[in-house]
Enzyme design. Structure first.
Site, short mmCIF file in Angstrom:
data_model
loop_
_atom_site.label_atom_id
_atom_site.label_comp_id
_atom_site.label_asym_id
_atom_site.label_seq_id
_atom_site.Cartn_x
_atom_site.Cartn_y
_atom_site.Cartn_z
N ASP A 34 0.04 -7.08 11.57
CA ASP A 34 -0.82 -5.93 11.88
C ASP A 34 -1.93 -6.33 12.84
O ASP A 34 -2.94 -6.89 12.44
CB ASP A 34 -1.43 -5.38 10.58
CG ASP A 34 -0.43 -4.54 9.81
OD1 ASP A 34 -0.29 -4.76 8.60
OD2 ASP A 34 0.20 -3.66 10.43
N ASP A 179 5.22 2.66 6.66
CA ASP A 179 4.18 1.62 6.65
C ASP A 179 2.88 2.11 6.02
O ASP A 179 2.18 2.93 6.60
CB ASP A 179 3.93 1.17 8.10
CG ASP A 179 2.93 0.04 8.18
OD1 ASP A 179 2.51 -0.31 9.29
OD2 ASP A 179 2.55 -0.51 7.11
C1 DX5 Z 1 -2.31 -0.48 8.02
C2 DX5 Z 1 -1.14 -1.40 8.34
C3 DX5 Z 1 -0.18 -1.54 7.19
C4 DX5 Z 1 -0.85 -2.09 5.93
C5 DX5 Z 1 0.17 -2.14 4.80
O1 DX5 Z 1 -2.99 -0.18 9.21
O2 DX5 Z 1 -0.42 -0.94 9.45
O3 DX5 Z 1 0.88 -2.41 7.60
O4 DX5 Z 1 -1.34 -3.39 6.17
O5 DX5 Z 1 -0.52 -2.63 3.69
P1 DX5 Z 1 -0.40 -1.91 2.25
O6 DX5 Z 1 1.02 -2.15 1.83
O7 DX5 Z 1 -1.39 -2.66 1.43
O8 DX5 Z 1 -0.70 -0.47 2.46
ZN ZN Z 2 1.40 -2.05 9.90
#
Ligand code: DX5
Ligand code: ZN
Length: 220
Positions: A34, A179
């Protein structure tokens, strides 16, 4: 069978090595990187994610699933091509017009990398239809981009359903990645809607045994 792309956004400081080795042993299918620039979203993870990606590249053969949450997409593509990702996904909302979207798609493909297009929860799914024949994956954000540990936004499930129906009706071969906020309580709705790659960060990283949770999330 769905694939799991583990977001390493929330890896604990000082536990990077241990976590990456453990995730590989637990058979995550991808590492989800990310990349945030502090402009497109508030947080800035740019250098940290480059460092993590370079490290993963050195110790693992698992593919990198790079998610760019940045304003200057071209610069980020150039920077992250250096870690030879499997796929680079950028946000439709970061592009000033359609021409820029097509140019970035072409540029990523010219650099022998697969390309994904991401949309935020409030962006209509129809807005990406015209690009689908030219990309490998559509990343449907199921939370607002910017941080981990958020709650899945239920309205985004309908968007995944709509997208799945559209690609089937139009015979488009494309991965649908969901996501954000994916865990044992939300995974069935997300899979049922048609996503075939699931990003999970918190749900996996907070688990005692990564393999157990990854297998649970994958279960048909
Ligand atoms: C948020 C990111 C996601 C996030 C997912 O901006 O794009 O990939 O890190 O993390 P969780 O699973 O904790 O929502
Ligand atoms: Zn992400």
């Amino acid at each position: 069978m769905v694939e799991i792309s583990t977001s390493i956004l929330s890896v604990k400081k000082g536990e990077e090595n241990k976590t990456i080795f453990a995730l590989e042993a637990a058979k995550t299918d991808y590492f989800h990187i990310d990349v945030m620039d502090g402009q497109f979203v508030e947080k800035n993870t740019y250098d940290k994610m480059f460092e993590y990606s370079s490290y993963i590249k050195r110790i693992s053969n698992l593919p990198l699933d790079v998610h760019l949450m940045v304003e200057d997409v071209k610069k980020a593509i150039d920077d992250f091509l250096a870690v030879e990702p499997n796929i680079i996904t950028f946000h439709l909302e970061a592009c000033k017009d359609k021409q820029e979207v097509y140019e970035l798609i072409k540029y990523i493909k010219e650099n022998n990398c697969k390309v994904g297009l991401a949309i935020k929860p409030n962006t209509k799914i129809e807005d990406i239809y015209e690009f689908l024949p030219y990309i490998h994956m559509c990343l449907v954000m199921t939370v607002e981009p910017g941080k981990g540990g958020q709650t899945l936004i239920p309205a985004t499930i309908k968007k995944i359903k709509q997208l799945k129906k559209y690609i089937e009706e139009n015979n488009i071969e494309i991965d649908i990645e969901a996501d954000g906020g994916i865990n044992l309580a939300t995974v069935d709705d997300v899979k049922g809607a048609g996503a075939n790659i699931l990003v999970a960060g918190t749900a996996i990283l907070m688990a005692k045994d990564y393999k157990v949770i990854i297998d649970e999330l994958k279960k048909e």
